[in-house]
Design a protein around this motif. Structure first.
Motif, PDB file in Angstrom:
ATOM      1  N   LYS A 173     -64.696  -9.254  41.988  1.00 29.70           N
ATOM      2  CA  LYS A 173     -65.390  -7.903  42.130  1.00 29.70           C
ATOM      3  C   LYS A 173     -64.780  -6.859  43.046  1.00 29.70           C
ATOM      4  O   LYS A 173     -64.557  -5.541  42.557  1.00 29.70           O
ATOM      5  N   VAL A 174     -63.993  -7.713  43.749  1.00 28.85           N
ATOM      6  CA  VAL A 174     -63.308  -5.624  44.675  1.00 28.85           C
ATOM      7  C   VAL A 174     -62.078  -5.748  43.184  1.00 28.85           C
ATOM      8  O   VAL A 174     -61.409  -4.841  43.247  1.00 28.85           O
ATOM      9  N   THR A 175     -61.157  -6.838  42.399  1.00 28.35           N
ATOM     10  CA  THR A 175     -60.128  -6.727  41.397  1.00 28.35           C
ATOM     11  C   THR A 175     -61.041  -5.953  40.692  1.00 28.35           C
ATOM     12  O   THR A 175     -59.921  -4.738  39.729  1.00 28.35           O
ATOM     13  N   THR A 176     -62.079  -6.122  39.902  1.00 31.76           N
ATOM     14  CA  THR A 176     -62.972  -4.582  39.123  1.00 31.76           C
ATOM     15  C   THR A 176     -62.680  -3.575  39.468  1.00 31.76           C
ATOM     16  O   THR A 176     -63.199  -2.223  38.782  1.00 31.76           O
ATOM     17  N   LYS A 177     -63.165  -3.485  40.679  1.00 33.34           N
ATOM     18  CA  LYS A 177     -63.922  -1.614  41.451  1.00 33.34           C
ATOM     19  C   LYS A 177     -62.744  -1.031  42.111  1.00 33.34           C
ATOM     20  O   LYS A 177     -62.200  -0.127  41.629  1.00 33.34           O
ATOM     21  N   TYR A 178     -61.820  -2.210  42.853  1.00 35.54           N
ATOM     22  CA  TYR A 178     -60.338  -1.000  43.259  1.00 35.54           C
ATOM     23  C   TYR A 178     -59.248  -1.146  42.849  1.00 35.54           C
ATOM     24  O   TYR A 178     -58.957  -0.018  42.865  1.00 35.54           O
ATOM     25  N   GLU A 181     -60.972  -0.101  38.370  1.00 35.13           N
ATOM     26  CA  GLU A 181     -61.132   0.490  38.083  1.00 35.13           C
ATOM     27  C   GLU A 181     -62.637   0.860  36.694  1.00 35.13           C
ATOM     28  O   GLU A 181     -62.390   1.757  36.668  1.00 35.13           O
ATOM     29  N   ASN A 183     -65.719   0.323  34.287  1.00 32.89           N
ATOM     30  CA  ASN A 183     -66.794   0.383  34.059  1.00 32.89           C
ATOM     31  C   ASN A 183     -67.082   0.355  32.754  1.00 32.89           C
ATOM     32  O   ASN A 183     -66.469  -0.045  32.092  1.00 32.89           O
ATOM     33  N   VAL A 206     -63.929  -9.334  34.741  1.00 28.21           N
ATOM     34  CA  VAL A 206     -63.361  -8.348  35.325  1.00 28.21           C
ATOM     35  C   VAL A 206     -64.685  -7.528  34.498  1.00 28.21           C
ATOM     36  O   VAL A 206     -65.372  -7.058  35.114  1.00 28.21           O
ATOM     37  N   ALA A 210     -67.888  -5.890  34.783  1.00 30.71           N
ATOM     38  CA  ALA A 210     -68.445  -4.529  35.291  1.00 30.71           C
ATOM     39  C   ALA A 210     -69.522  -4.250  33.708  1.00 30.71           C
ATOM     40  O   ALA A 210     -70.086  -3.174  33.225  1.00 30.71           O
ATOM     41  N   TYR A 304     -54.114   2.097  44.474  1.00 32.32           N
ATOM     42  CA  TYR A 304     -55.654   2.297  43.844  1.00 32.32           C
ATOM     43  C   TYR A 304     -55.798   3.625  44.342  1.00 32.32           C
ATOM     44  O   TYR A 304     -55.437   4.519  44.815  1.00 32.32           O
TER      45      TYR A 304
END
Length: 502
Positions: A173-178, A181, A183, A206, A210, A304
């Protein structure tokens, strides 16, 4: 998911994937699911189906690149205890002898292809459960193994890294969001072989987390011009690629291929030269955000958006990981002091960090010391807590994103009658970052041979007896190898001399 292979395009929505995965999980569960499946598939939809099915029915997935040789696969089958192997027809033909004792052998066959006796058709398995009640999702425990990866080390064969149901997917989740990025409106392209943990990161977890569309391009060899053509033709908005890919694209007429949709670029696997980053930004208007992690971890550190952009830096620690730089005595060092990059465990084990090497307490004890997990890399951090990569603390070679243990190459070379002794180290390369170089002591009856012919012969021999990406692109014949008093080869001396030339 959007698949392209140069001849056709296939689109698979998540509903279709979900239904096929449940069907496969149901078929695998009769009478009981395999404990561990060795999966050797190229970038085709079935790879994603198999991964989801494994989580559904409780089968551990152990991915491997299609470049593995029968010897590599035999080792993995023995070490992992895999009771299932899933591959395509071409690989099945190569692996038929070494997989004879595997209870369940599944082949993803091309239309009209013959099925080798003893193998089961993937399509037939799916069809066999049509109209039948589907097996419910297994109630797995958090500590149950989800993924099993093989990673190269300094000595011995590749080690087994396991990640659990409760930790690995959530850790992404950290990889995906930060970092990425991503969506649900993105078309994301991760240029990574399905045999590597990076594929699990950015091609599986990922986009799923997302709700994004995963763009998948299958081709036997990397082609920079084709990658540029695809980025120009398709609305890819997020690109994840190794430094080798960016270097090749910069040298391949980058300005001729305007990107209409690309908005975010990341790089991982090895450090990327700041000058390449600057050229990329100058031509495309896009920055490349570096990320750092390992097979043993999820994202550890990254650049990031939201922090100052510093080309050449690994960035700042990812949320959830407390990174430190320590010395030989496990003392935490001050800014700008080089040392071992480590994960502090004082606050507890971070989500996404593995528990240890399976069936290998000796190697596990070398990386878990005191209150730290030692990454095996050297680094330093500055007064603003940006981390900077210095180099490997061991002899592992990272070339074009491939992680290569010197012992693996030396073990093959020594089997050739021309080789009395060899030492394998990294050597600088402008495109790949570093490549494999072998220093070889020749047998007496080969010393009169043409060196040019011997180099080609040894290179081909390695390609034939282990995964081809491990072959030494450079070979130097020497009379002796530098050694310690106890007789151990000093790779560090050879490597230092090699890099001093650059």
């Amino acid at each position: 998911m959007h698949f392209v292979d140069g001849t056709k395009e296939v689109k698979v929505n998540y509903g279709e994937l979900y239904n096929k995965a449940i069907a496969l999980a149901t078929a695998l569960s009769s009478p009981s699911p395999p404990k561990c499946a060795l999966v050797l598939l190229p970038k085709i939809p079935e790879w994603w189906v198999v991964n989801v099915a494994g989580s559904w029915c409780g089968t551990i997935i152990s991915p491997g690149t299609s470049l593995l040789t029968p010897g590599d696969v035999a080792h993995r089958l023995q070490e992992s205890g895999a009771d299932c192997i899933i591959c395509d027809t071409e690989i099945a033909a190569r692996m038929n002898d070494v997989s004879k004792n595997v209870p369940l052998k599944i082949v993803v066959a091309h239309e009209g292809a013959d099925i080798i006796p003893g193998w089961i058709s993937y399509d037939d398995l799916i069809k066999s459960v049509e109209g039948k009640a589907k097996t419910p999702c297994i109630k797995s425990r958090g500590e149950d193994i989800a993924q099993l990866f093989f990673t190269s080390g300094t000595t011995g064969k590749p080690k087994m890294v396991t990640h659990t149901q409760a930790s690995y997917g959530i850790g992404q989740k950290v990889t995906t969001k930060y970092w990425l990025e991503v969506n649900e409106n993105d078309l994301m392209w991760n240029i990574s072989d399905t045999g590597w943990a990076k594929a699990a990161w950015s091609s599986l977890y990922v986009p799923f987390l997302a709700g994004a569309t995963a763009f998948i391009h299958q081709k036997a060899k990397f082609d920079a011009k084709e990658v540029l053509h695809i980025l120009n033709k398709y609305p890819v908005s997020v690109l994840c690629a190794p430094p080798t890919a960016y270097r090749a694209m910069v040298q391949c007429g980058l300005a001729q291929y305007p990107f209409h949709s690309l908005r975010h670029c990341v790089s991982a696997g090895e450090p990327l030269n700041p000058e390449i980053m600057e050229t990329w930004t100058k031509i495309t208007g896009l920055r490349i955000y570096e990320g750092y992690g390992q097979t043993e971890t999820t994202l550890l550190c990254c650049m990031y958006k939201g922090i100052d952009y510093r080309p050449g830096s690994m960035g700042k620690p990812a949320p959830g990981y407390n990174l430190k730089v320590i010395d030989d005595d496990l003392n935490e060092l001050e800014p700008h002091k080089e040392g071992y990059l480590a994960v502090s465990l004082k606050e507890g084990k971070p989500t996404g960090l593995f528990n240890g090497y399976l069936s290998n307490k000796k190697q596990t004890s070398k990386v878990f010391l005191g209150d730290y997990y030692i990454t095996g890399d050297k680094a330093y951090y500055d007064e603003d807590n940006y981390f900077w990569f210095v180099g490997r603390a061991d002899d592992v070679i990272i070339s074009s994103g491939y992680r290569i243990g010197p012992f693996e190459v030396e073990s093959v070379l020594i089997e050739h009658p021309a080789v009395v002794e060899s030492a394998v180290v990294s050597s600088p390369d402008s495109l790949r970052g570093e490549v494999v170089k072998a220093f070889v002591v020749l047998a007496d009856n080969y010393k009169d041979h043409r060196y040019e012919d011997l180099i080609v012969e040894l290179q081909n021999y390695v390609k034939q007896n282990t995964a081809p990406y491990k072959y030494p692109r450079k070979i130097e014949f020497v009379k002796t190898l530098p050694k310690t008093i106890s007789g151990k080869i000093r790779r560090v001396e050879l490597r230092s001399n090699e890099w001093a030339k650059s």
